[in-house]
Design an enzyme around this catalytic site. Structure first.
Site, PDB file in Angstrom:
ATOM      1  N   GLU A   1      -0.681  -4.511  20.335  1.00 21.58           N
ATOM      2  CA  GLU A   1      -0.833  -4.537  21.803  1.00 21.58           C
ATOM      3  C   GLU A   1      -0.093  -5.980  22.389  1.00 21.58           C
ATOM      4  O   GLU A   1       0.480  -5.862  23.369  1.00 21.58           O
ATOM      5  CB  GLU A   1      -2.006  -4.329  22.262  1.00 21.58           C
ATOM      6  CG  GLU A   1      -2.710  -2.929  22.069  1.00 21.58           C
ATOM      7  CD  GLU A   1      -3.274  -2.638  20.664  1.00 21.58           C
ATOM      8  OE1 GLU A   1      -3.161  -3.458  20.029  1.00 21.58           O
ATOM      9  OE2 GLU A   1      -3.734  -1.697  20.434  1.00 21.58           O
TER      10      GLU A   1
ATOM     11  N   PHE B   1     -18.592   2.582  21.499  1.00 19.65           N
ATOM     12  CA  PHE B   1     -17.565   2.337  20.721  1.00 19.65           C
ATOM     13  C   PHE B   1     -16.399   1.965  21.497  1.00 19.65           C
ATOM     14  O   PHE B   1     -15.880   2.620  22.390  1.00 19.65           O
ATOM     15  CB  PHE B   1     -17.246   3.838  19.621  1.00 19.65           C
ATOM     16  CG  PHE B   1     -15.969   3.457  18.818  1.00 19.65           C
ATOM     17  CD1 PHE B   1     -16.102   2.785  17.930  1.00 19.65           C
ATOM     18  CD2 PHE B   1     -14.829   4.430  19.050  1.00 19.65           C
ATOM     19  CE1 PHE B   1     -14.799   2.472  17.033  1.00 19.65           C
ATOM     20  CE2 PHE B   1     -13.657   4.123  18.124  1.00 19.65           C
ATOM     21  CZ  PHE B   1     -13.976   3.223  17.295  1.00 19.65           C
ATOM     22  N   GLN B   2     -15.672   0.788  20.997  1.00 19.86           N
ATOM     23  CA  GLN B   2     -14.370   0.330  21.474  1.00 19.86           C
ATOM     24  C   GLN B   2     -14.622   0.211  22.838  1.00 19.86           C
ATOM     25  O   GLN B   2     -13.679   0.237  23.964  1.00 19.86           O
ATOM     26  CB  GLN B   2     -13.141   1.276  21.289  1.00 19.86           C
ATOM     27  CG  GLN B   2     -12.830   1.380  19.996  1.00 19.86           C
ATOM     28  CD  GLN B   2     -11.283   1.902  19.743  1.00 19.86           C
ATOM     29  OE1 GLN B   2     -10.765   2.704  20.261  1.00 19.86           O
ATOM     30  NE2 GLN B   2     -10.682   1.471  18.731  1.00 19.86           N
TER      31      GLN B   2
ATOM     32  N   LYS C   1     -12.180   6.848  30.744  1.00 19.67           N
ATOM     33  CA  LYS C   1     -11.652   8.236  30.240  1.00 19.67           C
ATOM     34  C   LYS C   1     -12.082   9.336  31.123  1.00 19.67           C
ATOM     35  O   LYS C   1     -11.191  10.478  31.399  1.00 19.67           O
ATOM     36  CB  LYS C   1     -12.111   8.530  28.817  1.00 19.67           C
ATOM     37  CG  LYS C   1     -11.231   9.295  27.984  1.00 19.67           C
ATOM     38  CD  LYS C   1     -11.602   9.416  26.514  1.00 19.67           C
ATOM     39  CE  LYS C   1     -10.565  10.298  25.710  1.00 19.67           C
ATOM     40  NZ  LYS C   1     -11.234  10.373  24.364  1.00 19.67           N
TER      41      LYS C   1
ATOM     42  N   MET D   1       6.608 -28.720  15.608  1.00 21.44           N
ATOM     43  CA  MET D   1       6.277 -29.620  16.516  1.00 21.44           C
ATOM     44  C   MET D   1       4.719 -30.177  16.283  1.00 21.44           C
ATOM     45  O   MET D   1       4.658 -31.355  16.687  1.00 21.44           O
ATOM     46  CB  MET D   1       6.083 -28.578  17.914  1.00 21.44           C
ATOM     47  CG  MET D   1       5.879 -29.383  18.958  1.00 21.44           C
ATOM     48  SD  MET D   1       7.384 -30.597  19.310  1.00 21.44           S
ATOM     49  CE  MET D   1       8.060 -29.507  20.631  1.00 21.44           C
TER      50      MET D   1
END
Lengths: 215, 616
Positions: B79, B141-142, B191, B526
């Site tokens: 993502e 969940f999630q 959802k 760096m």
């Protein structure tokens, strides 16, 4: 073969004489470099939507503004709420709080109120009930209200400007303040002055077209 | 720009591109029946043609609605890659890029990319799935409080609460992302709302009525600023990213050349003014050119447009343009005097304000002949002198190891002027700034404010998709084939590349013509440079004693891989890699001890830039 970076070293270059202060303001070396802080009240008219307070408080906390108090409540228009923020900041800091608040999408209008704004806060406190007469006298003196008087405790409400509330709380200390709950300040501009410009516009609109207003 | 409309590329202005809704026959489309279909319809109405995302449980209804839609979905490997690709799409095309992710980890994986877009004011919209409304707050969940997590890094975010309004919410989020000071917006999509029934077709996306970015600056403020500029002896224009975002490069060019005022840019504004122009002093700041930093330090009027005066630009604020009166034009009032006090603020759109000041200056000039461009001749000569005193150069012996600056210059020479350059973050990014000559806006794509390592490859994917989309739009608008095969190259560091190289799978799957040059110094260069300079050379965790063979790795992914070690291989390898029609990776073995100079030590004075480690 190339030669690499060339040029006079740092100390061999011309140096400007001026400088800025920590706020990025160009200063005269003779004058005060850092501005003093001052305490002021900002009033924001916001959309009355879920999450708006979280957005405002999140904004001020993550930008580390020095917030003294923040109160919120609905206005005459159920679609809007008024947020009153008391801050202690330098002048650039105050302008930053104002402009950062103003750019939130849920914020309709923001304005700094003048020194003459009418501000009030409220404290509910609970003292020991051993000397009810004396407690009552203090309450009278501060124009407070006794909310509950029991055998062991007395609960009082005091409303006033910040200094009055501070003084009242001090005065009650002699009886032993068991606990207290205090609100932040809420305020309106004084007299005919509008607290935020958006309200003035809405009021004018309602005066001219009351029938079209479905609030 | 007009309220509620995403900005258009200047090239598109002559003949406005028809909205997506006009292109496809809206009448023939079946009416929406679910929230998810309304979301997709809103995207189509906004003119979206491509999106970047990753599937998942809570976003599945939206993906299901995409199944029948005429949109190109680029499935990313992660993502974060989707967010960076959408971000880069926005930078190159000027129109908000769209990324999608599911709830919970999908949404949190977007956060880095959203924060990156937020810091750089890039137009982007993120759509995230969410658990069903009745489960919100139950640690389902999630589940993640996505609007809570992203509030500090979005311009505005929304929690969709009804299937009937969901399309309008997406339309508003899209419009807001591209309007005023651009930025990322997010819509969280539970959802049950996306599967919920609705027949409501989304309206055209509009910004909320509380959002009113200023268009033109106050006339009296403009006159005052023009007066200050006219009386200046040593003026400098500081162009910020807002010049590119506001499509104001043409106005900037006209203004600067008309009055003969030298132009310095910030890093996001690279390409806003042609770097091969006599007036160009290029980038200022920590790793800016010596001449840009000298000009900033010694100017008496600084006309800053669309910059937020980031600390990498200003160095210590006490010593930033210490003699200068600052005219600051910005579309965001909150940027005025945030970091550097603006003596003369001008609130408005970059192009409009530059034009306003230009007109006012023309009047000033008519009134006072002394205020002509000739007036600044001495100052221009001074700036030219600084260019000669502090030329950009590097030491390059004839034998290996390769100098990274040489590689950047060689690729620049081998490619066309309109080539899009994306980078990761680190030394390679600075060399790509310093040693590539940018002449056009929207050809420099990098992570400026957030400094996100791993940005380069997914950004190259987004940039490639955007370049193709812009060409195809132009082709549709002009009605004839456009011979415009804009190249996309990415400069990455080995450390930066390792962070998101899984996106190579996407580049191969989509057969995207991008060429990645990994400037491989086997470490985080760096950090190593700072450790050498400020931590007594104690190279803790900055050297990578083992690195994968990136050329072989590229082949494993199905891309072309090259390895480049000596100067004699450079030209041929670059040519071959660029010629390959698909993703190719060039693993360039560079000098591991090469540093980035000039450098202004953190918080130091810009005029005190150092040219070598011994000056630190």
């Amino acid at each position: 073969m190339r030669e690499g970076l060339q040029g006079p070293a740092p100390e061999e270059r011309p140096h400007p004489t001026g400088r800025r202060n920590g706020q990025g303001i160009r200063i005269d070396p003779e004058t005060e470099a850092e501005p003093d802080t001052r305490r002021t009240v900002l009033s924001a008219l916001v959309k009355n939507e879920p999450g708006v307070l979280a957005k405002i408080s999140g904004l001020v906390s993550r930008r580390q503004f020095n917030i003294e108090s923040l109160t919120v409540g609905t206005t005459t228009n159920p679609e809007t709420s008024r947020v009153t923020v008391v801050i202690e900041e330098s002048e650039p800091g105050i302008r930053q709080v104002e402009t950062q608040l103003a750019k939130l999408v849920n914020v309709i209008s923001v304005r700094e109120l003048g020194d003459d704004a009418v501000g009030r806060e409220l404290v509910v406190l609970k003292v020991h009930g051993d000397e009810p007469d004396k407690v009552h006298a203090v309450t009278e003196m501060y124009g407070g209200t006794t909310l509950h008087a029991g055998r062991d405790t007395i609960t009082i409400e005091i409303t006033g400007d910040e200094q009055t509330v501070d003084d009242a709380v001090d005065a009650y200390q002699q009886f032993g303040v068991r606990e207290l709950a205090r609100t932040g300040q809420t305020a309106l501009a004084r007299g005919g002055e509008w607290t935020t410009y958006a309200e003035e516009e809405r009021y004018e609109r309602m005066q001219t077209q009351p029938e079209t207003n479905d609030d | 720009m007009s309220e509620g409309q995403p900005p258009q590329r200047a090239a598109d202005e002559a003949e406005p591109e028809p909205a997506a809704a006009d292109r496809t026959d809206e009448e023939s489309r079946s009416p929406v029946t679910t929230g998810a279909e309304s979301v997709v319809r809103a995207l189509e109405r906004a003119g979206v043609e491509q999106l970047f995302g990753v599937q998942g449980g809570a976003i599945m209804p939206v993906y299901d609605a995409l199944y029948d839609a005429d949109l190109r979905h680029v499935t990313m490997a992660h993502e974060q890659g989707a967010a960076h690709a959408a971000d880069a799409f926005g930078i190159v095309s000027g129109e908000p890029g769209v990324c999608l992710a599911t709830s919970g980890p999908g949404a949190t994986n977007l956060v880095t990319g959203i924060a990156d877009a937020s810091m750089d004011s890039d137009p982007m919209i993120a759509l995230t799935g969410q658990v069903p409304s009745e489960m919100v707050g139950s640690d389902a969940f999630q589940e993640t409080d996505t609007t809570g997590v992203t509030a500090p890094v979005t311009k505005e975010n929304y929690f969709a609460d009804s299937a009937d309004s969901i399309g309008d919410t997406v339309g508003e989020a899209f419009a807001l992302a591209g309007a005023g000071r651009q930025g990322p917006t997010l819509v969280d999509l539970p959802k049950d709302i996306t599967t919920g029934p609705t027949e409501t077709e989304p309206d055209e996306g509009r910004t909320p009525d509380t959002y009113n970015p200023p268009e033109a600056a106050d006339e009296s403020a403009v006159e005052e600023a023009a007066g200050v500029l006219a009386r200046a002896d040593k003026p400098v224009i500081l162009a910020g990213g807002g010049v590119i975002k506001g499509e104001a490069s043409a106005e900037l060019y006209e203004f600067a050349t008309e009055y003969g005022i030298p132009v310095v840019t910030t890093m996001p504004a690279i390409g806003a003014f042609p770097e091969d122009h006599d007036l160009a002093l290029e980038m200022a700041g920590m790793h800016g050119t010596g001449y840009a930093n000298m000009a900033i330090t010694h100017c008496d009027v600084l006309f800053a447009v669309g910059t937020r005066f980031d600390d990498r630009l200003t160095g210590g604020v006490e010593t930033f343009a210490p003699e200068a009166q600052v005219i600051h034009a910005d579309i965001d009032a909150a940027e005025i005097s945030k970091n550097i006090h603006a003596d003369h603020p001008l609130l408005g759109d970059a192009g409009t304000v530059i034009e306003q000041v230009g007109e006012a200056l023309a009047e000033e000039r008519a009134a006072d002949m002394a205020a002509t461009g000739e007036r600044f001749a001495e100052w221009r000569e001074q700036c030219r002198g600084w260019k000669e005193d502090y030329p950009m150069d590097y030491v390059a012996p004839d034998d290996a190891p390769l100098k990274p600056q040489f590689v950047v210059e060689a690729v620049d020479e081998a490619t066309a002027d309109d080539t899009v350059v994306t980078t990761g973050v680190g030394q390679h990014q600075m060399w790509a700034c310093q040693y590539w000559t940018y002449t056009q806006p929207r050809t420099w794509v990098s992570s400026h404010g957030l400094g996100t390592m791993g940005y380069g490859l997914p950004a190259a994917i987004g940039a490639r998709v955007a370049a193709d989309a812009v060409a195809s739009k132009k082709q549709r608008a002009d009605g004839e084939a456009v011979d415009d095969d804009q190249s996309v190259v990415c400069f990455d560091g080995d450390g930066s590349f390792l962070m998101t190289l899984q996106e190579l799978a996407v580049a191969v799957r989509e057969n995207l013509d991008i060429t990645v040059f990994v400037l491989n110094n086997e470490g985080i260069g760096m950090v190593r440079q700072w450790q050498d300079g400020f931590f007594e050379g104690r190279r803790m965790a900055s050297e990578y004693p083992w690195m994968p063979d990136f050329a072989t790795l590229a082949e494993a992914f199905g891309a072309r891989g090259f390895r480049m070690e000596g100067y004699d291989e450079v030209e041929e390898t670059i040519e071959e890699a660029l010629a390959y029609d698909g993703p190719s990776i060039v693993d360039a073995q560079i000098d591991p001890d090469e540093n980035v100079y000039p450098m202004v030590p953190s918080g130091g004075a810009n005029g005190q830039f150092v040219l070598a480690e011994e000056q630190l």
